[in-house]
Scaffold this active site. Structure first.
Site, short mmCIF file in Angstrom:
data_model
loop_
_atom_site.label_atom_id
_atom_site.label_comp_id
_atom_site.label_asym_id
_atom_site.label_seq_id
_atom_site.Cartn_x
_atom_site.Cartn_y
_atom_site.Cartn_z
N GLU A 157 -46.07 18.58 33.78
CA GLU A 157 -45.94 16.66 33.74
C GLU A 157 -47.96 16.89 33.63
OE1 GLU A 157 -47.02 18.17 38.43
OE2 GLU A 157 -45.10 18.21 38.54
N GLU A 233 -38.68 22.79 38.55
CA GLU A 233 -39.45 22.56 39.95
C GLU A 233 -38.39 21.67 41.06
OE1 GLU A 233 -43.20 21.73 40.29
OE2 GLU A 233 -44.08 23.14 38.90
#
Length: 584
Positions: A157, A233
């Site tokens: 991220e 995810e």
């Protein structure tokens, strides 16, 4: 030997391969239960398991490496392979994961001016040294060398954090230079800007999201250059923080629809298949308008509960996966049961102040010094000084202090300051004479794991203590990492209303999972046979701490409760189910 490739799709030994994966963090589960969780993953229809690798656990102190016990990542990977599962490893220095400091080691903060996750040479040097050790272990586990690892993640991220393309290239070169040959991925939020900031050439961008699959994949498609679409995810629930009002749960009906859509269009890693537990002091925190430390349980409303129980979500997901892949019959090999061991009364108790010198080696300094500057990573730290020149204590302020302060004069509680309260001056009322002792017990409640505040995470007091308008000097400092509970001297004095240790014991003729009910206790942490099972706090939502059976032993077991706020009702109870908020 095998070959896994990323082209227009994923290919395993030349044949199209759909990644159907579930997240299991080996470091959040006792190793005796790894096989059970992996068997249940396979039995749901998954062909792959994904895990982060936490730098702060594997190198807790600079140059000190651990890859044994709960940290034996190679054993976890080999266990998956024995069950016919493939593995995705995410060894990036930063993992987020609601984990303390996002997986970065606290000792990085000892250096003034440390810059994280960017082209700052001291940070890059620290990563390189760690990678030298880590990749000796995980590089041979790749499918090309006979292992089950089919993918690795470069960074996590990063598009939410920064835009340093040179840093991202350096991370990739570090991995390739240490023997990584499987396809590399990044994972970012499903927006054009996040993906643009986080991607790099030659690495497949993937997305992290929990809903609106079709729309998210359309955005992702603009960045994959014709490559496969993958949600690395797929958030099936969410995490709890202290004081959030109740256990967070997802919408099963909507989640099931999103999973179905995802398997129609691409590839998935379910986050989390099982969340597990933030044992010890390893919970992370978030900070937006205020500090929100995560609870000990990382149940996450996952497919399995924190203690590995099958849920309705498991049964529903299995049904959906069966439309896209064969679901094998798996015999679960680990016997797991729950047991209530009853209510316990303390056998011994002692105030922290009475055993301080057996638990900690004090340091003296004219001014307060942070945990990190003293080589301490986690736990508590106590600052003590004599009020020799003050005629009274009317006002106090702690400068550059994190996260929670319990203030005492001559052993009597005066004030508790938490988070934003530490940013201002406070009036206090304390009966005192010149020469009184001032104690400030600071608690590190878990370093922030997301965003720019990560660079401001020194714990304890990193500035000064201001009393009645002036800076107060001459301090004794006691680091209290509490990794040495055997050093507690229970022969010392006990005083109600002060931070104290309470020792309990019980005999077990049968070893089973159990749940420690800390109802009516204030705040602190709990040790079972010397193992720190995590934090408790009366504000909830978590009301019981999970104790896996492998932490217990036949015969006598010892439990030590450390409570900081003087709220100790006198008993604890070991029950056979979690608190209602986490029940499924």
């Amino acid at each position: 030997m095998g070959l896994f490739e990323c082209k227009d799709n994923f290919y395993l030994d030349g044949k199209p391969f759909q990644v159907i994966s579930g997240g299991i963090h080996y470091f959040r589960i006792v190793p005796e239960y790894w096989r059970d969780r992996l068997e249940k993953l396979k039995a749901m229809g998954c062909n792959t398991v994904e895990t982060y690798i936490p730098w702060n656990m594997h190198e807790p102190n600079k140059g000190e490496y651990h890859f044994e016990g709960m940290l034996d990542v190679a054993k976890f990977v080999r266990t998956a392979q024995e069950l016919g599962l493939y593995v995705i490893l995410r060894p990036s220095p930063y993992i987020c994961a609601e984990w303390e400091f996002g997986g970065l080691p606290a000792w990085l903060l000892k250096e003034d001016g440390m810059r994280l996750r960017t082209s700052y040479q001291p940070f890059l040097d620290a990563v390189a040294t760690y990678y030298d050790e880590l990749f000796k272990i995980i590089a041979p586990l790749q499918i090309n060398y006979g292992g089950p690892v089919i993918m690795m993640q470069v960074e996590n991220e990063y598009g939410y954090y920064g835009s340093d393309g040179n840093y991202m290239q350096t991370m990739k070169k570090m991995m390739v230079g240490r023997g990584v040959v499987v396809p590399l991925v990044t994972s970012d939020g499903p927006t054009d800007e996040s993906l643009s900031c986080g991607k790099l050439e030659g690495v497949l961008p993937t997305g992290n999201f929990g809903s609106h699959t079709k729309e998210r994949f359309e955005v992702l498609k603009r960045h994959t250059n014709g490559g496969p679409l993958m949600c690395t995810e797929f958030w099936v629930g969410w995490f709890d923080h202290w004081g959030n009002g109740g256990h967070m749960t997802g919408n099963l009906e909507q989640s099931a629809k999103d999973l179905d859509e995802m398997l129609k269009l691409g590839h998935v890693n379910i986050y989390m298949f099982e969340g597990g537990t933030n044992f010890g002091f390893m919970n992370g925190s978030n900070y937006y308008d205020e500090l929100t430390p995560d609870v000990t349980s990382y149940d996450y409303d996952g497919i399995l509960t924190e203690d590995g129980q099958i849920t309705e979500k498991y049964r529903k997901y299995k049904e959906i996966i069966s439309k896209y892949a064969p679901v094998p019959e798996v015999e679960f090999s680990t016997k797991i049961s729950r047991k209530a061991y009853g209510t316990l009364v303390p056998e011994e108790k002692v105030s922290l102040f009475s055993t301080l010198d057996t638990l900690s080696k004090k340091t003296t300094s004219p001014y307060p010094v942070s945990m990190e500057k003293l080589g301490q990573n986690y736990g508590y730290i106590l600052y003590r000084s004599t009020l020799a020149k003050e005629q009274s204590l009317n006002r106090i302020r702690l400068w550059r202090a994190n996260d929670r302060a319990n203030i005492f004069v001559d052993g009597k509680p005066v004030k508790i300051l938490y988070d934003r309260e530490l940013l201002t001056e406070h009036e206090v009322k304390a009966d005192m004479e010149p020469g009184s002792t001032l104690d400030i017990l600071m608690e590190n409640m878990g370093r922030v794991n997301f965003g720019p505040r990560m660079e401001e995470q020194r714990k304890g007091i990193d500035g000064c203590v201001q009393i009645n308008g002036h800076m107060h000097h001459d301090w004794e400092i006691y680091p209290l990492s509490l990794d040495n509970t055997a050093a507690i001297d229970f022969s010392g004095a006990y005083k109600e209303g002060t931070p104290a240790f309470y020792k309990f014991s019980f005999c077990a003729d049968e070893i089973a999972d159990t749940f420690l009910d800390f109802a009516e206790w204030g705040k602190g942490c709990i040790f079972v046979n010397g193992f720190n099972i995590g934090r408790f706090w009366e504000i909830g939502p978590q009301k019981r701490l999970y104790i896996p059976a492998p932490l217990l032993k036949n015969g006598k077991n010892e439990i030590i409760v450390f409570e900081t706020d003087g709220k100790a009702p006198g008993t604890i109870t070991l029950r056979d189910e979690p608190d209602i908020g986490a029940k499924r």
